[in-house]
Design an enzyme around this catalytic site. Structure first.
Site, PDB file in Angstrom:
ATOM      1  N   LYS A   1     112.391  76.274  71.836  1.00  0.00           N
ATOM      2  CA  LYS A   1     112.191  76.630  70.421  1.00  0.00           C
ATOM      3  C   LYS A   1     113.046  75.683  69.593  1.00  0.00           C
ATOM      4  O   LYS A   1     114.262  75.628  69.762  1.00  0.00           O
ATOM      5  CB  LYS A   1     112.624  78.084  70.180  1.00  0.00           C
ATOM      6  CG  LYS A   1     112.737  78.482  68.704  1.00  0.00           C
ATOM      7  CD  LYS A   1     111.373  78.624  68.050  1.00  0.00           C
ATOM      8  CE  LYS A   1     111.511  79.144  66.624  1.00  0.00           C
ATOM      9  NZ  LYS A   1     111.948  80.564  66.565  1.00  0.00           N
TER      10      LYS A   1
ATOM     11  N   SER B   1     113.298  73.450  65.536  1.00  0.00           N
ATOM     12  CA  SER B   1     112.836  73.383  64.159  1.00  0.00           C
ATOM     13  C   SER B   1     111.662  72.413  64.068  1.00  0.00           C
ATOM     14  O   SER B   1     111.624  71.391  64.764  1.00  0.00           O
ATOM     15  CB  SER B   1     113.971  72.897  63.254  1.00  0.00           C
ATOM     16  OG  SER B   1     113.482  72.587  61.980  1.00  0.00           O
TER      17      SER B   1
ATOM     18  N   THR C   1     114.230  72.533  59.618  1.00  0.00           N
ATOM     19  CA  THR C   1     113.291  72.590  58.508  1.00  0.00           C
ATOM     20  C   THR C   1     114.016  72.997  57.239  1.00  0.00           C
ATOM     21  O   THR C   1     113.700  72.518  56.143  1.00  0.00           O
ATOM     22  CB  THR C   1     112.156  73.586  58.816  1.00  0.00           C
ATOM     23  OG1 THR C   1     111.514  73.194  60.026  1.00  0.00           O
ATOM     24  CG2 THR C   1     111.132  73.612  57.693  1.00  0.00           C
ATOM     25  N   ALA C   2     114.993  73.878  57.377  1.00  0.00           N
ATOM     26  CA  ALA C   2     115.761  74.305  56.215  1.00  0.00           C
ATOM     27  C   ALA C   2     116.382  73.098  55.523  1.00  0.00           C
ATOM     28  O   ALA C   2     116.299  72.952  54.292  1.00  0.00           O
ATOM     29  CB  ALA C   2     116.852  75.288  56.647  1.00  0.00           C
TER      30      ALA C   2
ATOM     31  N   HIS D   1     117.352  82.842  58.614  1.00  0.00           N
ATOM     32  CA  HIS D   1     117.301  84.068  59.398  1.00  0.00           C
ATOM     33  C   HIS D   1     117.664  85.307  58.569  1.00  0.00           C
ATOM     34  O   HIS D   1     117.321  85.408  57.395  1.00  0.00           O
ATOM     35  CB  HIS D   1     118.187  83.960  60.643  1.00  0.00           C
ATOM     36  CG  HIS D   1     117.854  82.785  61.517  1.00  0.00           C
ATOM     37  ND1 HIS D   1     116.562  82.405  61.803  1.00  0.00           N
ATOM     38  CD2 HIS D   1     118.650  81.898  62.154  1.00  0.00           C
ATOM     39  CE1 HIS D   1     116.572  81.340  62.598  1.00  0.00           C
ATOM     40  NE2 HIS D   1     117.828  81.009  62.822  1.00  0.00           N
TER      41      HIS D   1
END
Length: 281
Positions: free
Chosen positions: A53, A55, A111-112, A155
């Site tokens: 997992k 980004s 991505t943030a 989150h």
């Protein structure tokens, strides 16, 4: 089969059934739990993980070795990263206050961070100052205590930042949706490009694990709370409701459009290495 994903509620909710041997025919998982900044690096440097997992912003660095799977990740609406400060007063929501300031982010390949860079280019005169990478659960205390000027949070922090007395300066998701009309591409599930890995079968096991989670939400509760940074069951439930949705089951046309739009813009701005967008499918 070796897999790495975060201890966040959306990941543990999705992978609970598979990791606990509840999916018929699925191989046993050897699970590593790690923050997104660590999994982004592992995907680029490790040769041992089969499924990771990461980004979406980290995809350009790993697509030669890993393929994007069409399920298991995190996309959505109204679930974007937030920029927080401890500023008060009339100009507390003015992005110009970030000019030349120190900002904490959860990962430079998140991505943030990518959304933040695109947003700041339009909204912060002269650009921000120093960028500091720290684990996402350490960011809000650092902003509260004045160790940094602003923090980019992800989150469950979007549900709890008021408890730290922080002010919302910008919602990167709302900005992205108003700009593009597309969902926000946050976390991707990738599988190593290998002749011994059946990507279609892996996607099927992920979907089966997700279906089990949706049909038996109580089954994963203790597992989710065991690994969550925020132990409040209601916060964990809200987190899952926000980040686990139809895109977790199938990226679909809108999902792929969101990913290609984000990474296409990032390439134009020189924020990620150039790559062939066709590798995403």
């Amino acid at each position: 089969m070796k897999i790495a994903f975060s201890p966040c509620p959306n990941d543990t909710f999705i992978f609970h059934a598979w990791s606990h041997g509840l999916i018929p025919g699925a191989p046993q998982l050897d699970v590593m739990y790690a923050d997104i900044d660590i999994t982004n690096t592992l995907a680029a440097e490790s040769t041992e993980l089969d499924i990771v997992k990461i980004s979406y912003a980290a995809l350009p660095w790993v697509l030669s070795e890993y393929a994007l799977l069409p399920c298991g990740g995190a996309l959505g609406r109204g679930c974007g990263p937030l920029v927080l400060t401890n500023a008060q007063g009339e100009k507390a929501d003015d992005p110009a206050q970030l000019s030349g300031r120190k900002v904490a982010v959860p990962s430079e390949r998140s991505t943030a961070y990518l959304l933040f860079r695109l947003w700041a280019a339009q909204n912060v005169p002269g650009g921000v100052g120093e960028i500091v990478v720290m684990p996402f659960h350490e960011i809000m205390p650092a902003v509260r205590d004045g160790k940094i000027d602003a923090g980019l949070v992800i989150h469950e922090a979007r549900f709890t930042y008021q408890e730290y007395g922080l002010t919302l300066l910008g919602d990167m998701g709302s900005w992205w949706e108003s700009e593009t009309g597309l969902p926000i591409p946050l976390g991707a599930i990738i599988a190593r490009r290998s002749s011994v890995l059946d990507h279609e079968a892996i996607a099927g096991w992920i979907r089966a694990s997700l279906a089990y989670a949706w049909e038996h939400p109580e089954a994963s509760q203790s597992y989710v709370l065991e690994h969550a940074q925020e132990m409040n069951p209601e916060v964990a439930k809200a987190h899952i409701s926000l980040y686990v949705n139809q895109f977790s089951d199938n990226l679909g046309e809108d999902g792929y459009a969101a990913i290609t739009t984000l990474l296409g813009r990032a390439m134009e701005e020189g924020l990620v290495p150039k790559f062939d967008l066709e590798l995403l499918k």
